[in-house]
Write a protein that holds these residues in place. Structure first.
Motif, PDB file in Angstrom:
ATOM      1  N   TRP A  16       0.154 -12.381   7.354  1.00 46.06           N
ATOM      2  CA  TRP A  16      -1.048 -12.580   6.551  1.00 46.06           C
ATOM      3  C   TRP A  16      -2.180 -11.657   6.986  1.00 46.06           C
ATOM      4  CZ3 TRP A  16      -0.717 -14.581   1.998  1.00 46.06           C
ATOM      5  CH2 TRP A  16       0.335 -15.427   1.716  1.00 46.06           C
ATOM      6  N   LYS A  17      -2.242 -11.379   8.274  1.00 43.30           N
ATOM      7  CA  LYS A  17      -3.254 -10.421   8.754  1.00 43.30           C
ATOM      8  C   LYS A  17      -2.959  -9.039   8.174  1.00 43.30           C
ATOM      9  CE  LYS A  17      -5.113  -8.243  12.877  1.00 43.30           C
ATOM     10  NZ  LYS A  17      -4.948  -8.034  14.299  1.00 43.30           N
ATOM     11  N   THR A  18      -1.689  -8.640   8.195  1.00 41.53           N
ATOM     12  CA  THR A  18      -1.291  -7.345   7.646  1.00 41.53           C
ATOM     13  C   THR A  18      -1.573  -7.296   6.149  1.00 41.53           C
ATOM     14  OG1 THR A  18       0.419  -7.170   9.331  1.00 41.53           O
ATOM     15  CG2 THR A  18       0.626  -5.719   7.438  1.00 41.53           C
ATOM     16  N   LYS A  19      -1.308  -8.393   5.467  1.00 43.89           N
ATOM     17  CA  LYS A  19      -1.581  -8.443   4.031  1.00 43.89           C
ATOM     18  C   LYS A  19      -3.070  -8.249   3.770  1.00 43.89           C
ATOM     19  CE  LYS A  19      -0.598 -11.013  -0.140  1.00 43.89           C
ATOM     20  NZ  LYS A  19       0.206 -12.060  -0.735  1.00 43.89           N
ATOM     21  N   GLN A  20      -3.918  -8.870   4.595  1.00 43.96           N
ATOM     22  CA  GLN A  20      -5.369  -8.712   4.446  1.00 43.96           C
ATOM     23  C   GLN A  20      -5.780  -7.261   4.701  1.00 43.96           C
ATOM     24  OE1 GLN A  20      -7.784 -10.597   3.269  1.00 43.96           O
ATOM     25  NE2 GLN A  20      -9.299  -9.042   3.725  1.00 43.96           N
ATOM     26  N   VAL A  21      -5.186  -6.635   5.713  1.00 46.19           N
ATOM     27  CA  VAL A  21      -5.496  -5.229   6.006  1.00 46.19           C
ATOM     28  C   VAL A  21      -5.111  -4.356   4.814  1.00 46.19           C
ATOM     29  CG1 VAL A  21      -4.858  -3.262   7.458  1.00 46.19           C
ATOM     30  CG2 VAL A  21      -5.368  -5.459   8.519  1.00 46.19           C
ATOM     31  N   LEU A  22      -3.939  -4.618   4.234  1.00 49.02           N
ATOM     32  CA  LEU A  22      -3.504  -3.850   3.067  1.00 49.02           C
ATOM     33  C   LEU A  22      -4.434  -4.045   1.879  1.00 49.02           C
ATOM     34  CD1 LEU A  22       0.377  -4.212   3.213  1.00 49.02           C
ATOM     35  CD2 LEU A  22      -0.966  -2.126   3.450  1.00 49.02           C
TER      36      LEU A  22
END
Length: 187
Positions: free
Chosen positions: A24-30
């Motif tokens: 979810w953190k990676t999704k937010q960064v994307l």
């Protein structure tokens, strides 16, 4: 042996939890990198913080511009003072060779130009002090604040990732199912 199996289950559970958190953190960064639209309520809640960040970035940019401008101004002052002093000395030398009223005017003008050049150079000392203070401010205060802002941005990204995760879990939430409520609490 039974406790060992629970320990492994607990570790698997925390491993899954960590993987989900990273997802979810990676999704937010994307979302942030690609410029996709974020949740309007989350963005609105950060409006005051974003305004303060804009002020900081403005202070950062104008501070470095001020340092550059002071440097340019000092070089211009030094060049102008040197030229003004040279002209004044030139007039004074030629005034000694001319004893007429024109010679007296050249001497007075030469003295005024040399005096003006000295006064102009006197500005350089406080200007240099201002440049040192601004340089110190930029190197210390602005850079320290930038480090704090970078940490805050990392925490904000993690927080927004967690909010995305919670939103995803809450959309599937059935309050009557205990397992789903536990999953929501965990998130």
């Amino acid at each position: 042996m039974n406790t060992d199996s629970r320990q492994w289950v607990g570790e698997d559970h925390s491993m899954v939890s960590r993987m989900q958190k990273k997802f979810w953190k990676t999704k937010q960064v994307l979302i942030k990198v690609t410029g996709k639209k974020e949740d309007e309520h989350v963005v609105a809640s950060d409006a005051e913080l974003d305004a303060k960040l804009e002020v900081f970035h403005s202070v950062q940019a104008t501070g470095s511009e001020l340092i550059k401008m002071i440097d340019k101004y000092q070089h211009a002052l030094n060049a102008l003072s040197e030229e003004e002093n040279d002209l004044g000395l030139h007039l004074k030398v030629h005034a000694e060779q001319n004893s007429t009223d024109a010679g007296k005017m050249m001497k007075a003008t030469g003295n005024a130009l040399c005096s003006s050049a000295r006064q102009r150079l006197a500005i350089c000392t406080p200007l240099s002090r201002l440049q040192q203070e601004m340089d110190t401010f930029s190197r210390r205060a602005v850079s320290d604040t930038l480090i704090t802002i970078n940490r805050m941005e990392t925490a904000r990204t993690e927080y927004r990732g967690a909010l995305l995760w919670m939103k995803d879990v809450s959309q599937e939430l059935d309050p009557d199912t205990y397992k789903q409520m536990e999953k929501f609490r965990k998130v």
